[in-house]
Every structure is written in C-alpha cells, then in structure tokens.
Design a protein around this motif. Structure first.
Motif, short mmCIF file in Angstrom:
data_model
loop_
_atom_site.label_atom_id
_atom_site.label_comp_id
_atom_site.label_asym_id
_atom_site.label_seq_id
_atom_site.Cartn_x
_atom_site.Cartn_y
_atom_site.Cartn_z
N ASN A 74 8.53 56.66 76.69
CA ASN A 74 7.39 56.82 75.54
C ASN A 74 7.28 58.23 75.13
O ASN A 74 6.40 58.17 74.41
CB ASN A 74 6.24 56.26 76.19
CG ASN A 74 6.22 54.43 76.40
OD1 ASN A 74 7.59 53.98 75.98
ND2 ASN A 74 6.14 53.74 77.17
N ALA A 75 6.97 59.47 75.79
CA ALA A 75 7.00 60.80 74.92
C ALA A 75 7.60 61.48 74.46
O ALA A 75 7.49 61.76 73.78
CB ALA A 75 6.95 61.46 77.04
N LYS A 76 8.91 60.34 74.48
CA LYS A 76 9.87 60.32 73.29
C LYS A 76 9.82 59.68 71.87
O LYS A 76 10.64 59.63 70.99
CB LYS A 76 11.24 61.36 74.03
CG LYS A 76 11.45 62.23 74.63
CD LYS A 76 12.69 62.35 75.10
CE LYS A 76 13.18 63.76 76.09
NZ LYS A 76 14.36 63.92 76.92
N ASN A 77 9.56 58.36 72.34
CA ASN A 77 9.30 57.32 71.51
C ASN A 77 10.65 57.42 71.02
O ASN A 77 11.57 57.17 69.56
CB ASN A 77 8.64 57.80 69.99
CG ASN A 77 6.78 58.01 69.90
OD1 ASN A 77 6.62 58.08 70.80
ND2 ASN A 77 6.54 57.95 68.91
N THR A 78 11.07 57.18 72.32
CA THR A 78 13.01 56.07 72.28
C THR A 78 12.95 55.38 73.02
O THR A 78 12.12 55.52 74.03
CB THR A 78 13.71 57.82 72.88
OG1 THR A 78 13.67 59.35 71.67
CG2 THR A 78 14.99 57.09 72.45
N LEU A 79 13.57 54.29 72.45
CA LEU A 79 14.29 52.68 73.18
C LEU A 79 15.95 53.62 73.72
O LEU A 79 16.88 54.22 72.53
CB LEU A 79 14.27 51.84 73.00
CG LEU A 79 14.76 50.53 73.04
CD1 LEU A 79 14.43 50.05 74.22
CD2 LEU A 79 14.94 49.89 72.10
N TYR A 80 16.43 53.03 74.67
CA TYR A 80 18.23 53.25 75.15
C TYR A 80 18.56 51.50 75.66
O TYR A 80 17.93 50.91 76.11
CB TYR A 80 17.92 54.27 76.36
CG TYR A 80 17.46 55.71 76.30
CD1 TYR A 80 16.10 55.94 77.08
CD2 TYR A 80 18.11 56.88 75.43
CE1 TYR A 80 15.90 57.01 76.52
CE2 TYR A 80 17.28 57.18 74.97
CZ TYR A 80 16.57 58.19 75.53
OH TYR A 80 15.61 59.09 75.23
N LEU A 81 19.74 52.06 75.73
CA LEU A 81 20.16 50.62 75.91
C LEU A 81 22.01 51.07 76.63
O LEU A 81 23.19 52.01 76.13
CB LEU A 81 20.41 49.94 75.11
CG LEU A 81 21.69 48.37 75.65
CD1 LEU A 81 20.57 47.50 76.32
CD2 LEU A 81 21.94 47.40 74.38
N GLN A 82 21.75 51.47 78.20
CA GLN A 82 22.66 51.57 77.75
C GLN A 82 24.44 50.60 78.90
O GLN A 82 23.69 49.72 79.60
CB GLN A 82 22.81 51.97 79.64
CG GLN A 82 23.71 52.18 80.81
CD GLN A 82 24.98 53.90 80.15
OE1 GLN A 82 24.38 54.58 79.74
NE2 GLN A 82 25.96 53.75 80.06
N MET A 83 25.53 51.04 78.53
CA MET A 83 26.02 49.79 77.87
C MET A 83 27.19 49.78 78.42
O MET A 83 28.10 51.32 78.40
CB MET A 83 26.80 49.39 77.26
CG MET A 83 25.63 48.78 75.61
SD MET A 83 26.16 48.12 74.23
CE MET A 83 26.78 49.91 73.82
#
Length: 127
Positions: A74-83
């Motif tokens: 949330n500090a970087k406004n970023t969502l991730y998906l590790q696949m």
C-alpha cells in the motif's frame, strides 16, 4: 483521474514463474480491494485472485490455488501476482481491477463489482 497499469507479462516455459505488477494512481489505494482477472482468446474474463484493502484476506480461483500468490504494497500503490508452476492453460491477458466495494467470496469474481480496470499484460506459457 484514476490510472491502473499492469506490467510483468511475457513468454515463459511451462513450469516457470512470472511476477506481475499493477500500479494504481488517482485513488486512495488501501480503500480498494484489488484483483487479478484473466481472459484467454474466445473465453470469458475470469477471476484469478483478490486481496482486500488491508491485505488481510485473499481469494483464489481453484485453478491457481497453491501456485499463485497475490500481495500488495500500500505504501507503493502496487499490487502483485507471483505465478509459479505455470501451465499452458494459464496463457491469457491478465488484468488488474480495483473495487471500492467490500468484496466477499461470492462477489469478487463479478466484473460488475469493480470500478477501475487496467489495459492488461499478456502472459504466454509454452509447453
């Protein structure tokens, strides 16, 4: 103005890994649940995974459970998906979506639950 931008897609061999990222701007990021969807040619868009605004709850499609991991910073406004352990059937355009609704297990896969969508990033898994 809200912008949602995905990155990290590419071509990978079966069994390999990729990590997708999604950056959102113009909104209060931790007020939004975030999800990944995917759409293969000729198929409907389907929910892959969802994470609540705080990151405390996650949901996964059965087809990716145990192989994909969703997370957010949330500090970087970023969502991730590790696949991991990618399969040819994971080949699709992957989309990031933001929802201001309180998503639950029965609603996170509904396209109408989401306010904003990115343009997508292509993932291709070769056999």
């Amino acid at each position: 103005q809200v912008h949602v931008v995905e990155s990290g897609g590419g071509l990978v061999q079966a069994g390999g890994s990729l990590k997708l990222s999604c950056t959102a701007s113009g909104l209060t990021f931790d007020d939004y649940a975030m999800s990944w969807f995917r759409q293969a040619p000729g198929k409907e868009r389907e929910g892959v995974s969802c994470i609540t605004g705080s990151g405390g709850t996650t949901y996964y499609a059965n087809s990716v459970k145990g192989r994909f991991t969703i997370s957010r910073d949330n500090a970087k406004n970023t969502l991730y998906l590790q696949m991991n352990s990618l399969k040819p059937e994971d080949t699709a355009m992957y989309y990031c979506a933001a929802s201001s609704s309180g998503l639950r297990w029965w609603s996170w896969t509904l396209l109408s639950s989401y306010n904003y969508w990115g343009q997508g990033t292509q993932v291709t898994v070769s056999s």
